[in-house]
Design a protein around this motif. Structure first.
Motif, short mmCIF file in Angstrom:
data_model
loop_
_atom_site.label_atom_id
_atom_site.label_comp_id
_atom_site.label_asym_id
_atom_site.label_seq_id
_atom_site.Cartn_x
_atom_site.Cartn_y
_atom_site.Cartn_z
N GLU A 161 15.10 5.24 8.94
CA GLU A 161 14.76 6.63 8.63
C GLU A 161 15.70 7.23 7.59
N LYS A 162 16.87 6.62 7.42
CA LYS A 162 17.82 7.13 6.42
C LYS A 162 17.47 6.62 5.03
N ILE A 163 17.08 5.35 4.93
CA ILE A 163 16.90 4.76 3.59
C ILE A 163 15.45 4.78 3.13
N ALA A 164 14.50 5.08 4.04
CA ALA A 164 13.09 4.97 3.66
C ALA A 164 12.28 6.18 4.12
N GLY A 165 11.03 6.22 3.65
CA GLY A 165 10.13 7.31 4.04
C GLY A 165 8.98 6.80 4.89
N TYR A 166 8.95 5.49 5.13
CA TYR A 166 7.84 4.88 5.88
C TYR A 166 8.36 3.58 6.48
N ILE A 167 8.33 3.46 7.81
CA ILE A 167 8.89 2.28 8.47
C ILE A 167 7.76 1.38 9.00
N ILE A 168 7.84 0.12 8.63
CA ILE A 168 6.88 -0.87 9.14
C ILE A 168 7.69 -1.85 9.99
N CYS A 169 7.42 -1.89 11.29
CA CYS A 169 8.16 -2.84 12.14
C CYS A 169 7.23 -3.98 12.54
N GLU A 170 7.71 -5.18 12.36
CA GLU A 170 6.95 -6.36 12.76
C GLU A 170 6.72 -6.37 14.27
N ASP A 182 0.84 -1.21 0.00
CA ASP A 182 0.00 0.00 0.00
C ASP A 182 0.88 1.26 0.00
N ALA A 183 1.89 1.24 0.86
CA ALA A 183 2.77 2.41 0.99
C ALA A 183 3.57 2.61 -0.30
N SER A 184 4.00 1.50 -0.89
CA SER A 184 4.73 1.57 -2.16
C SER A 184 3.90 2.24 -3.24
N GLU A 185 2.66 1.81 -3.30
CA GLU A 185 1.74 2.35 -4.31
C GLU A 185 1.59 3.87 -4.16
N LYS A 186 1.62 4.31 -2.89
CA LYS A 186 1.50 5.76 -2.63
C LYS A 186 2.83 6.49 -2.82
N GLY A 187 3.88 5.74 -3.20
CA GLY A 187 5.18 6.36 -3.42
C GLY A 187 5.89 6.73 -2.14
N LEU A 188 5.59 6.02 -1.04
CA LEU A 188 6.15 6.39 0.27
C LEU A 188 7.54 5.81 0.55
N ASN A 189 8.03 4.94 -0.31
CA ASN A 189 9.34 4.33 -0.12
C ASN A 189 9.46 3.61 1.23
N PRO A 190 8.70 2.52 1.41
CA PRO A 190 8.67 1.84 2.71
C PRO A 190 9.84 0.89 2.95
N VAL A 191 10.01 0.53 4.22
CA VAL A 191 10.96 -0.51 4.60
C VAL A 191 10.32 -1.33 5.71
N VAL A 192 10.58 -2.64 5.71
CA VAL A 192 10.09 -3.50 6.80
C VAL A 192 11.26 -3.84 7.72
N ILE A 193 11.05 -3.70 9.03
CA ILE A 193 12.03 -4.16 10.03
C ILE A 193 11.44 -5.42 10.66
#
Ligand code: AMP
Ligand code: MG
Length: 328
Positions: A295-304, A248-259
């Motif tokens: 926070e350096k490599i992405a614009g949206y952080i999703i942590c498990e 979802d975040a990718s589609e919005k162009g948010l540049n997400p990352v999962v931790i």
């Protein structure tokens, strides 16, 4: 102000000179890096609050190198407090006790109690010994930002604001100390950490865990925003919701990352992720570095979600604050 980053004997000697002249110094501990000042020098302690942008009603922890250091800092040490000190110090625990009369109120934020910690990190202990006095210190990050677990993390937040960072490598434990209030009738955990409620109950018989509701803020820091990355951060219940949130975040162009834990990372396909490792100790050690990197490599952080029990429960105490409680 120029901020030096030094290692070894030179760093400790320079650090001790700076503390003696009323300055602040960042130093490594096994939990996170601290920003220290002479606990009995009010003007120096005030510099900690200025460098961090920290509200003055959020107390500092007083760090000592050995048990003799307790003298003058505390009064009325209960049998329970003695048992906790005996069992867990030096180590990642802070014990709240009634303060000695000479401990300045700017350290305790006006409270009659003081938090005492004896780090096990050799560099921390050498530094405190070289200073020859107790060192008041919170974590060495800007107020509300992620806590630092390396000298680089400290430099990112504090460059130009403090004279010296003592570089002792990466912190072994990785989250702040467990705080146990021994000034109340029933010992109460105010902040969970690597020393868990179960471990403390083994020594004390019973401990109260902090319920989450702050009426009168007993650990005043608890009412503030904490550990927050610069970008939006959320917690995902499981791998499936992490993937959905990512897409979802990718589609919005948010540049997400999962931790996530290693096992979950294997399920993420080509999605950008940061691996926390698998064991409790690895996850705890790596969480803040992962948030810093996120926070350096992405614009949206999703942590498990890492679970509610033991050390991972303590890690989630921090991550849920990073996320402002937002679960997807
Ligand atoms: P930090 O480790 O950066 O969060 O800073 C130290 C933390 O210790 C504060 O946020 C408080 O929650 C806690 N603390 C220090 N002294 C006391 C005290 N006397 N009573 C309750 N909490 C304390
Ligand atoms: Mg802090």
């Amino acid at each position: 102000m120029q901020t030096l980053v030094l290692k070894g004997k030179e760093a400790i000697e320079k650090g001790a000179r700076l503390i003696a002249s009323g300055e602040v110094v960042a130093f490594p501990t096994e939990t996170v890096y601290g920003l220290g000042a002479d606990a009995f020098n009010e003007a120096a302690v005030k510099k900690i609050f200025i460098a961090k942008g920290r509200p003055s009603d959020n107390p500092l922890i007083v760090h000592i190198a050995d048990k003799n250091g307790l003298q003058g800092l505390v009064t009325d040490v209960s049998e329970g407090a003695k048992a906790v000190i005996e069992k867990f110090m030096p180590g990642p625990i802070t014990v709240i006790m009634k303060k000695g009369k000479d401990v300045p109120y700017c350290v305790t934020a006006g409270l009659e109690t003081v938090g005492i910690r004896m780090p096990s990190h050799e560099v921390a202990r050498e530094f405190i010994r070289a200073c020859g006095k107790p060192i008041a210190a919170p974590s060495a990050n800007k107020s509300t930002h992620i806590s630092p677990t390396s000298a680089e993390h400290v430099f990112e937040d504090m460059n130009g604001a403090i004279p010296l960072i003592i570089d002792g490598g990466e912190c072994e434990v990785g989250i702040e100390s467990t705080i146990i209030d021994m000034s109340t009738d029933v010992p109460t955990i105010l902040r969970p950490g690597a020393i868990t409620a179960e471990m403390l109950a083994g020594v004390l018989g019973a401990v109260k865990t902090f319920s989450g509701k702050v009426v009168v803020a007993k650990a005043p820091g608890m009412k503030y925003k904490h550990y927050a990355p610069r970008c939006e951060t959320v917690v995902a219940e499981d791998a499936e919701s992490a993937i959905k949130a990512y897409d979802d975040a990718s589609e919005k162009g948010l540049n997400p990352v999962v931790i996530a834990k290693t096992g979950t990372c294997a399920l993420l396909g080509g999605r950008t992720h940061i691996d926390l490792g698998n064991t409790d100790a690895e996850i705890c050690r790596n969480i803040y570095a992962a948030l810093h990197r996120g926070e350096k490599i992405a614009g949206y952080i999703i942590c498990e979600h890492l679970g509610d029990k033991g050390v991972c429960g303590s890690v989630m105490n921090r991550v849920l604050k990073s996320a402002g409680g937002k679960i997807v």
